[in-house]
Design a protein around this motif. Structure first.
Motif, PDB file in Angstrom:
ATOM      1  N   THR A 161      -6.584   6.100  99.861  1.00  5.77           N
ATOM      2  CA  THR A 161      -5.900   7.192  99.169  1.00  5.77           C
ATOM      3  C   THR A 161      -6.593   8.519  99.463  1.00  5.77           C
ATOM      4  OG1 THR A 161      -7.178   7.377  97.118  1.00  5.77           O
ATOM      5  CG2 THR A 161      -5.581   5.571  97.240  1.00  5.77           C
ATOM      6  N   PHE A 182      -3.522  12.341  90.781  1.00  7.98           N
ATOM      7  CA  PHE A 182      -2.479  13.065  91.529  1.00  7.98           C
ATOM      8  C   PHE A 182      -1.684  13.967  90.600  1.00  7.98           C
ATOM      9  CE2 PHE A 182      -3.150   9.320  94.239  1.00  7.98           C
ATOM     10  CZ  PHE A 182      -3.279   9.925  95.477  1.00  7.98           C
ATOM     11  N   SER A 207       4.056  10.985 100.011  1.00  8.87           N
ATOM     12  CA  SER A 207       3.577  10.411  98.752  1.00  8.87           C
ATOM     13  C   SER A 207       3.005   9.014  98.981  1.00  8.87           C
ATOM     14  CB  SER A 207       4.724  10.346  97.736  1.00  8.87           C
ATOM     15  OG  SER A 207       5.224  11.635  97.484  1.00  8.87           O
ATOM     16  N   LEU A 230       4.808   4.393  92.988  1.00 14.16           N
ATOM     17  CA  LEU A 230       4.142   3.203  92.432  1.00 14.16           C
ATOM     18  C   LEU A 230       5.108   2.350  91.602  1.00 14.16           C
ATOM     19  CD1 LEU A 230       0.787   4.878  91.375  1.00 14.16           C
ATOM     20  CD2 LEU A 230       1.069   3.210  93.204  1.00 14.16           C
ATOM     21  N   LYS A 271       6.132  -0.595  93.693  1.00 14.96           N
ATOM     22  CA  LYS A 271       5.060  -1.336  94.356  1.00 14.96           C
ATOM     23  C   LYS A 271       5.267  -2.834  94.112  1.00 14.96           C
ATOM     24  CE  LYS A 271       0.832  -2.131  96.070  1.00 14.96           C
ATOM     25  NZ  LYS A 271       1.061  -3.589  96.162  1.00 14.96           N
ATOM     26  N   SER A 321      -3.538   9.697  86.115  1.00 14.04           N
ATOM     27  CA  SER A 321      -3.542   9.720  87.578  1.00 14.04           C
ATOM     28  C   SER A 321      -4.133  11.029  88.089  1.00 14.04           C
ATOM     29  CB  SER A 321      -2.112   9.579  88.099  1.00 14.04           C
ATOM     30  OG  SER A 321      -2.074   9.924  89.472  1.00 14.04           O
ATOM     31  N   ILE A 343      -5.297   4.140  90.253  1.00 12.43           N
ATOM     32  CA  ILE A 343      -4.931   4.441  91.645  1.00 12.43           C
ATOM     33  C   ILE A 343      -6.093   5.129  92.371  1.00 12.43           C
ATOM     34  CG2 ILE A 343      -3.795   6.623  90.986  1.00 12.43           C
ATOM     35  CD1 ILE A 343      -2.656   4.354  93.869  1.00 12.43           C
ATOM     36  N   ASP A 361       3.547  10.090  92.181  1.00 10.27           N
ATOM     37  CA  ASP A 361       3.157   8.775  91.652  1.00 10.27           C
ATOM     38  C   ASP A 361       4.368   7.864  91.405  1.00 10.27           C
ATOM     39  OD1 ASP A 361       0.388   8.995  91.666  1.00 10.27           O
ATOM     40  OD2 ASP A 361       0.302   9.915  89.689  1.00 10.27           O
ATOM     41  N   GLU A 404      -0.477   9.456 100.858  1.00 16.79           N
ATOM     42  CA  GLU A 404      -1.557   9.952  99.984  1.00 16.79           C
ATOM     43  C   GLU A 404      -2.164   8.833  99.144  1.00 16.79           C
ATOM     44  OE1 GLU A 404       0.482  14.353  99.187  1.00 16.79           O
ATOM     45  OE2 GLU A 404       0.500  12.831  97.631  1.00 16.79           O
ATOM     46  N   ARG A 405      -1.361   7.803  98.891  1.00 13.61           N
ATOM     47  CA  ARG A 405      -1.798   6.690  98.035  1.00 13.61           C
ATOM     48  C   ARG A 405      -2.183   5.452  98.842  1.00 13.61           C
ATOM     49  NH1 ARG A 405       1.231  10.174  96.095  1.00 13.61           N
ATOM     50  NH2 ARG A 405       0.912  10.956  93.991  1.00 13.61           N
TER      51      ARG A 405
END
Lengths: 102, 126
Positions: free
Chosen positions: A44, A12, B90, B53, B56, A10, A38, B50, B93-94
């Motif tokens: 994003t 991130f 968070s 996720l 999700k 990732s 991602i 992250d 950002e995604r």
């Protein structure tokens, strides 16, 4: 001949994607896989960076890894192709070498 | 006499920061959370970076040969684990929103998440 760069972390969490994009040459292919998928999604923090990269690189993302994470292929940044495992093999076969940015 | 026998209840927080499936962290923390439910502690779950996720909607990992453990998050309510917090920054950002999540959560700011962590007796991050 060009090189296939694979990225599986990732963006991130690790700097592998930045390192890859900073070294890949025009015409090279990049495949986002595993936790890196991602980065392929629109909306994003990386969308602008990927859209820029798509101007000189052939960007791809592995479909099964998107599906695993519930990420919609329809939401992938334009200029990034969704490929399956057979497509991954094709990418590896049509490039002279593979560089895995682990 | 240990804490359990004396009925001491501590504030526990499990902080999830890793995406699911690429590594085993998410599944391992989920198993810790389920075990913690047996000890009647005050359990809090945080999803940030992250880690958002992990919850999700629509995960279908059959294609990568991995078990789909995401429905288990929906079962936490049955174990009286209902304090789930997601960091707003968070998600943003995604490119995600609360509607993308498969469980009911409280979306809070990064600043408030920090304050919440500071109130805990035990914090485990992975």
């Amino acid at each position: 001949m060009s090189i296939l760069h694979t990225v599986n972390k990732s963006p991130f969490e690790r700097s592998c994607l930045d390192a890859c994009l900073g070294h890949a040459q025009p015409g090279d292919s990049v495949l986002l896989m595993e936790d890196a998928v991602i980065a392929a999604l629109s909306g994003t923090a990386f969308e602008g960076k990927m859209a820029d990269a798509a101007k000189t690189l052939k960007l791809n993302v592995l479909g099964p890894d998107l599906a695993a994470r519930g990420l919609d292929p329809a939401r992938v940044v334009s200029g990034i192709s969704v490929v399956d495992y057979a497509g991954f093999v094709d990418l590896a076969a049509e490039t002279k070498a593979t560089n895995a940015w682990l | 006499m240990d804490d359990m026998e004396s009925g001491v209840v501590k504030k526990f927080m499990f902080v999830n920061r890793k995406p699911p499936h690429g590594t085993v962290y998410a599944l391992e923390v989920l198993e810790m959370v389920l075990i913690s439910a047996a000890f009647d502690q005050d359990v809090h779950l945080a999803f940030l970076d992250d880690g958002v996720l992990q919850i999700k909607k629509g995960q279908t990992p059959a294609g990568i040969g991995v078990k789909n453990f995401s429905p288990t998050y929906r079962a936490l309510e049955g174990y009286d684990i209902e304090k789930l917090y997601v960091e707003a920054e968070s998600l943003a950002e995604r490119g995600l929103t609360e509607d993308d999540l498969l469980v009911d959560v409280e979306v809070i700011s990064r600043a408030d998440m920090g304050k919440l962590m500071a109130e805990m007796d035990v914090v485990l991050t992975a």
